[in-house]
Motif scaffolding. Structure first.
Motif, mmCIF file in Angstrom:
data_model
loop_
_atom_site.group_PDB
_atom_site.id
_atom_site.type_symbol
_atom_site.label_atom_id
_atom_site.label_comp_id
_atom_site.label_asym_id
_atom_site.label_seq_id
_atom_site.Cartn_x
_atom_site.Cartn_y
_atom_site.Cartn_z
ATOM 1 N N ILE A 12 69.016 28.904 0.566
ATOM 2 C CA ILE A 12 67.672 28.659 0.039
ATOM 3 C C ILE A 12 66.620 28.988 1.096
ATOM 4 C CG2 ILE A 12 66.086 26.870 -0.771
ATOM 5 C CD1 ILE A 12 68.506 25.495 -2.070
ATOM 6 N N ILE A 13 66.867 28.534 2.324
ATOM 7 C CA ILE A 13 65.915 28.816 3.416
ATOM 8 C C ILE A 13 65.782 30.317 3.633
ATOM 9 C CG2 ILE A 13 65.536 28.610 5.910
ATOM 10 C CD1 ILE A 13 66.880 25.829 5.720
ATOM 11 N N PHE A 14 66.914 31.014 3.669
ATOM 12 C CA PHE A 14 66.890 32.461 3.878
ATOM 13 C C PHE A 14 66.121 33.160 2.757
ATOM 14 C CE2 PHE A 14 68.892 36.615 3.007
ATOM 15 C CZ PHE A 14 68.589 37.256 4.195
ATOM 16 N N SER A 15 66.322 32.730 1.516
ATOM 17 C CA SER A 15 65.631 33.336 0.370
ATOM 18 C C SER A 15 64.124 33.149 0.479
ATOM 19 C CB SER A 15 66.152 32.729 -0.933
ATOM 20 O OG SER A 15 67.538 32.951 -1.084
ATOM 21 N N PHE A 16 63.701 31.932 0.865
ATOM 22 C CA PHE A 16 62.263 31.684 1.023
ATOM 23 C C PHE A 16 61.687 32.518 2.171
ATOM 24 C CE2 PHE A 16 62.631 27.549 -1.370
ATOM 25 C CZ PHE A 16 61.669 27.856 -2.312
ATOM 26 N N ILE A 17 62.433 32.649 3.262
ATOM 27 C CA ILE A 17 61.947 33.447 4.398
ATOM 28 C C ILE A 17 61.781 34.917 3.986
ATOM 29 C CG2 ILE A 17 62.593 34.410 6.645
ATOM 30 C CD1 ILE A 17 61.525 31.705 7.002
ATOM 31 N N ILE A 18 62.746 35.460 3.254
ATOM 32 C CA ILE A 18 62.648 36.851 2.793
ATOM 33 C C ILE A 18 61.450 37.010 1.863
ATOM 34 C CG2 ILE A 18 63.765 38.637 1.416
ATOM 35 C CD1 ILE A 18 64.851 38.368 4.256
ATOM 36 N N LEU A 30 52.543 34.237 -3.349
ATOM 37 C CA LEU A 30 53.986 34.271 -3.126
ATOM 38 C C LEU A 30 54.330 34.107 -1.649
ATOM 39 C CD1 LEU A 30 55.084 37.120 -5.573
ATOM 40 C CD2 LEU A 30 55.354 34.644 -5.858
ATOM 41 N N ASN A 31 53.468 34.654 -0.789
ATOM 42 C CA ASN A 31 53.682 34.513 0.646
ATOM 43 C C ASN A 31 53.675 33.051 1.066
ATOM 44 O OD1 ASN A 31 51.962 34.452 3.532
ATOM 45 N ND2 ASN A 31 53.690 35.871 3.461
ATOM 46 N N GLN A 32 52.727 32.289 0.532
ATOM 47 C CA GLN A 32 52.651 30.875 0.884
ATOM 48 C C GLN A 32 53.783 30.077 0.247
ATOM 49 O OE1 GLN A 32 50.017 29.756 3.243
ATOM 50 N NE2 GLN A 32 50.557 31.916 3.356
ATOM 51 N N VAL A 33 54.216 30.474 -0.958
ATOM 52 C CA VAL A 33 55.388 29.838 -1.569
ATOM 53 C C VAL A 33 56.608 30.029 -0.671
ATOM 54 C CG1 VAL A 33 57.021 29.959 -3.502
ATOM 55 C CG2 VAL A 33 54.566 30.011 -3.949
ATOM 56 N N GLY A 34 56.796 31.261 -0.179
ATOM 57 C CA GLY A 34 57.921 31.537 0.702
ATOM 58 C C GLY A 34 57.857 30.752 1.997
ATOM 59 N N TYR A 35 56.671 30.709 2.592
ATOM 60 C CA TYR A 35 56.528 30.019 3.877
ATOM 61 C C TYR A 35 56.738 28.515 3.745
ATOM 62 C CZ TYR A 35 54.071 27.702 7.710
ATOM 63 O OH TYR A 35 53.739 26.860 8.735
ATOM 64 N N TYR A 36 55.991 27.897 2.850
ATOM 65 C CA TYR A 36 56.086 26.441 2.743
ATOM 66 C C TYR A 36 57.427 26.000 2.167
ATOM 67 C CZ TYR A 36 51.206 26.033 4.042
ATOM 68 O OH TYR A 36 50.025 26.082 4.735
ATOM 69 N N GLY A 37 58.023 26.836 1.297
ATOM 70 C CA GLY A 37 59.362 26.520 0.805
ATOM 71 C C GLY A 37 60.371 26.501 1.937
ATOM 72 N N ALA A 38 60.330 27.532 2.788
ATOM 73 C CA ALA A 38 61.244 27.587 3.934
ATOM 74 C C ALA A 38 60.994 26.427 4.890
ATOM 75 C CB ALA A 38 61.079 28.922 4.659
ATOM 76 N N LEU A 39 59.724 26.133 5.155
ATOM 77 C CA LEU A 39 59.390 25.068 6.090
ATOM 78 C C LEU A 39 59.900 23.710 5.596
ATOM 79 C CD1 LEU A 39 57.898 24.197 8.678
ATOM 80 C CD2 LEU A 39 55.808 23.989 7.302
ATOM 81 N N LEU A 40 59.707 23.425 4.311
ATOM 82 C CA LEU A 40 60.152 22.136 3.763
ATOM 83 C C LEU A 40 61.665 21.998 3.824
ATOM 84 C CD1 LEU A 40 57.770 21.796 0.679
ATOM 85 C CD2 LEU A 40 57.721 20.450 2.788
ATOM 86 N N PHE A 41 62.387 23.066 3.509
ATOM 87 C CA PHE A 41 63.847 22.974 3.532
ATOM 88 C C PHE A 41 64.395 22.925 4.956
ATOM 89 C CE2 PHE A 41 63.692 23.936 -0.954
ATOM 90 C CZ PHE A 41 64.809 23.272 -1.449
#
Length: 673
Positions: A12-18, A30-41
């Motif tokens: 999940i973290i890798f997917s959000f980072i990509i 989408l950029n912020q979704v990816g960043y904050y998703g990765a950060l939270l996980f």
């Protein structure tokens, strides 16, 4: 955390980072979704495993001081709400510096991040070039002096793509990389360089030059520095600036070029005053009155002249760049200054009709003045007005997505304003006996009265149009250099009567002749041109900003939009008020004072020196050394671009900057000693 659950979390973290990496240049959401998703996980896994994935990178002290400066400035600010809001935006992006490194576990992961970054950027570049080609064909570059907007402002795209050019240049100049990879890098460099040029924004250009210069220094390729400097000099002086008025005389076979009259400044606006007479607003060259193709007299002005109008036989009305309106009386070869009018806001357009001067302000609505300078009418509820045109029926206004009409009632009193929404982007408008001709970026439109104000419209012809002129017959100029005549009996069908070969800055009709003003400016030379409008506005901004800093020297005014505070320090006729100061360093001094400025300069210096250290230690490492080198050059480009832009405050740009810095930390973590 169980191994299976930990594995799922990592995916999940890798997917959000990509997602974060591949949307850096194209989608803020989408950029912020990816960043904050990765950060939270990542934080979730940290708590579950009780294992901190973040490692120190040596910039913690200046980062803490910067955050302290933001906090203190916010507490002392007169607009605490906005200051704390901007503080949160700045602070929440800082973990980007750590999360890339925290999620990198192998050289393969570094390659995946890097290749994803470059590939997504190339897709955006190709899309931008496709739109730019259409922009170029229609002459929109000459009209807008800017590239098209796609996802982001052209300035932002120019900075994005300058980073990619620098990364590809670093790859090419690194002798350890294979010829196959260099071939791919050459193609990517060519595409990204074209994109930087297509934005037509000097900010990206100067940053790109600085990044490449640093790479040559770090690679000790001193022999290439001289050609780089010579290339810069060539670009600045390769073509001379040109300004002239071309006269096309009507004959049996149509309009034929007769002569060209050179001007000292920039032939910005031209208006006919008789069969062989015209007035030229020559920008920095003053106001020129020509008779029989020779200069009759020149009125010098202390700010560039944008447009001029003739009131009767003896009054010249001139709009200046600083928004002042000058009135001169003329007799024979003599002229005399009568008065100046200072509109209340940031003036976007001026028109004259039947003894009245109509002034459209972007922020202060519409004002109507008499020739004596008296205020006859004001409507300050109208906002974002870009164009004003008048005739005997009333006032026509065009703005962002809106057309407005104010009629003339009894005793020449103006009636209530009526507006209608439109999707068009207007370049010029012209009232035509109850109808309205609109020159837009995608064609020429005719509006007719319907159930709603000008609700019936039809497209007469496609293309980008920039000027319309009423002089007995109606003429208009297109972005590709064609001049059209409107045939009223054929429902104003445009007919090409002349092809100039350039985009006229202004056209007028003098008797049977067409006069077209021509300006050719070297875009590279404009970087150092003190009379360039954007340069003038920046110098004014910076001068007034230092007055603010003098009153708030330690902690600044807070991280806020400074337009309201700035308004208290500017001259009355300096109407251009921005929310920022187009300079990272001056803006930091104003909003955070010396405390915040020193903290941020310390942070920048640490990152800059760390990049040099990383490259020094990884110089012999294939792949890794190229990324470090490209990251160092990109950071230098950001610092230099910040001399003319507040790119720290550009959310998209600073996000990419922190990603590039974080990527270098990740590379050093994997490959470093």
């Amino acid at each position: 955390m169980p191994a299976e659950k930990s594995k799922i979390t990592d995916i999940i973290i890798f997917s959000f980072i990509i997602l974060f990496i591949t949307t850096l240049t194209n989608s803020l959401f989408l950029n912020q979704v990816g960043y904050y998703g990765a950060l939270l996980f990542v934080i979730y896994k940290w708590i579950a495993d009780k294992n901190n994935p973040f490692s120190k990178n040596g910039i913690e002290i200046p980062l803490l001081l910067f955050m302290a400066a933001e906090l203190i400035a916010a507490l002392l600010s007169e607009n605490q709400g906005q200051a704390f809001q901007n503080l949160s935006k700045r602070v929440l992006l800082l973990p980007i510096l750590y999360i890339i490194s925290a999620t990198v576990t192998s050289p393969k992961r570094v390659r995946t991040y890097y290749i994803s970054f470059i590939a997504a950027s190339m897709a955006m570049a190709l899309a931008y070039l496709y739109l730019s080609w259409g922009y170029y064909k229609t002459g929109m570059y000459a009209i807008d002096a800017s590239g098209p907007v796609i996802w982001h402002h052209p300035i932002t795209i120019s900075e994005f793509m300058s980073f990619i050019v620098i990364f590809m240049f670093a790859w090419l100049i690194d002798e350890k990389n294979s010829w196959k990879s260099k071939l791919l890098a050459t193609g990517a460099l060519f595409i990204s360089l074209l994109t930087v040029l297509a934005t037509y924004k000097r900010t990206g250009w100067i940053g790109l030059a600085a990044g490449i210069f640093l790479i040559l220094l770090m690679k000790r390729k001193y022999i290439y520095i001289i050609p780089l400097v010579l290339a810069g000099i060539f670009l600045v002086f390769r073509t001379s600036n040109e300004s002239c008025v071309n006269i096309y005389r009507q004959s049996e076979n149509g309009f034929k070029f007769e002569k060209s009259i050179g001007t000292e400044g920039r032939a910005h606006h031209i208006i006919s005053t008789g069969e062989n007479e015209f007035i030229l607003s020559d920008f920095e060259g003053g106001i020129k009155y020509f008779s029989s193709d020779s200069l009759k007299f020149n009125i010098p002005v202390d700010s560039p002249a944008l447009t001029s109008f003739m009131a009767g036989d003896s009054i010249i009305i001139t709009r200046l760049l600083d928004t002042r309106i000058l009135i001169h009386s003329v007799r024979d070869k003599n002229y005399q200054f009568e008065r100046e009018i200072i509109p209340p806001g940031f003036t976007s357009d001026v028109d004259y009709f039947n003894g009245l001067i109509y002034v459209a302000d972007r922020d202060s609505g519409l004002s109507v003045y008499t020739l004596g300078g008296g205020l006859k009418y004001r409507n300050d509820k109208l906002k974002d007005i870009q164009l004003v045109r008048t005739d005997s029926s009333g006032i026509f206004l065009a703005g962002k997505g809106r057309l407005t009409f104010i009629g003339k009632g009894e005793d020449s009193l103006f009636t209530e304003a009526h507006s209608v929404e439109t999707e068009l982007r207007f370049a010029d408008i012209l009232p035509l006996n109850g109808k309205l001709l609109a020159a837009a970026s995608d064609g020429l439109y005719l509006f007719e009265p319907g159930k709603n104000l000008f609700s019936e419209k039809k497209k007469l012809i496609g293309g980008a149009f920039n000027k319309v002129k009423k002089s007995g017959e109606q003429y208009l100029a297109s972005g590709n250099g064609n001049i059209y005549r409107l045939i009223e009996e054929k429902e104003f069908l445009p007919e090409v009567v002349l092809t100039t070969g350039f985009t006229p800055s202004s056209i007028t009709v003098a008797g049977e002749n067409i006069l077209a003003a021509k300006i050719v400016r070297n875009r590279f030379r404009s970087i150092i041109d003190p009379t360039e409008p954007s340069n003038i506005s920046r110098f004014t901004l910076w001068s007034n900003a230092m007055k603010i800093f003098a009153d708030y020297p330690i902690f600044g005014v807070g991280d806020i939009g400074i337009e309201h505070i700035y308004s208290r320090y500017k001259n009355e006729y300096d109407k251009e008020v921005y929310g920022h100061l187009h300079n990272n360093y001056i803006h930091l001094l104003v909003i955070l004072g010396l405390f915040g400025f020193i903290a941020m300069m310390w942070l920048f210096a640490k990152i800059f020196l760390q990049n040099i250290k990383f490259y020094s230690e990884l110089r012999s490492e294939p792949f890794a050394s190229s990324i470090i080198l490209g990251g160092a050059g990109s950071f230098a480009a950001f610092l230099v671009s910040g001399l003319t832009e507040w790119n720290i405050g550009d959310h998209e740009v600073i996000t990419m900057v922190w990603f590039v810095v974080g990527l270098n930390y990740a590379v050093y973590k994997i490959y470093g000693k």
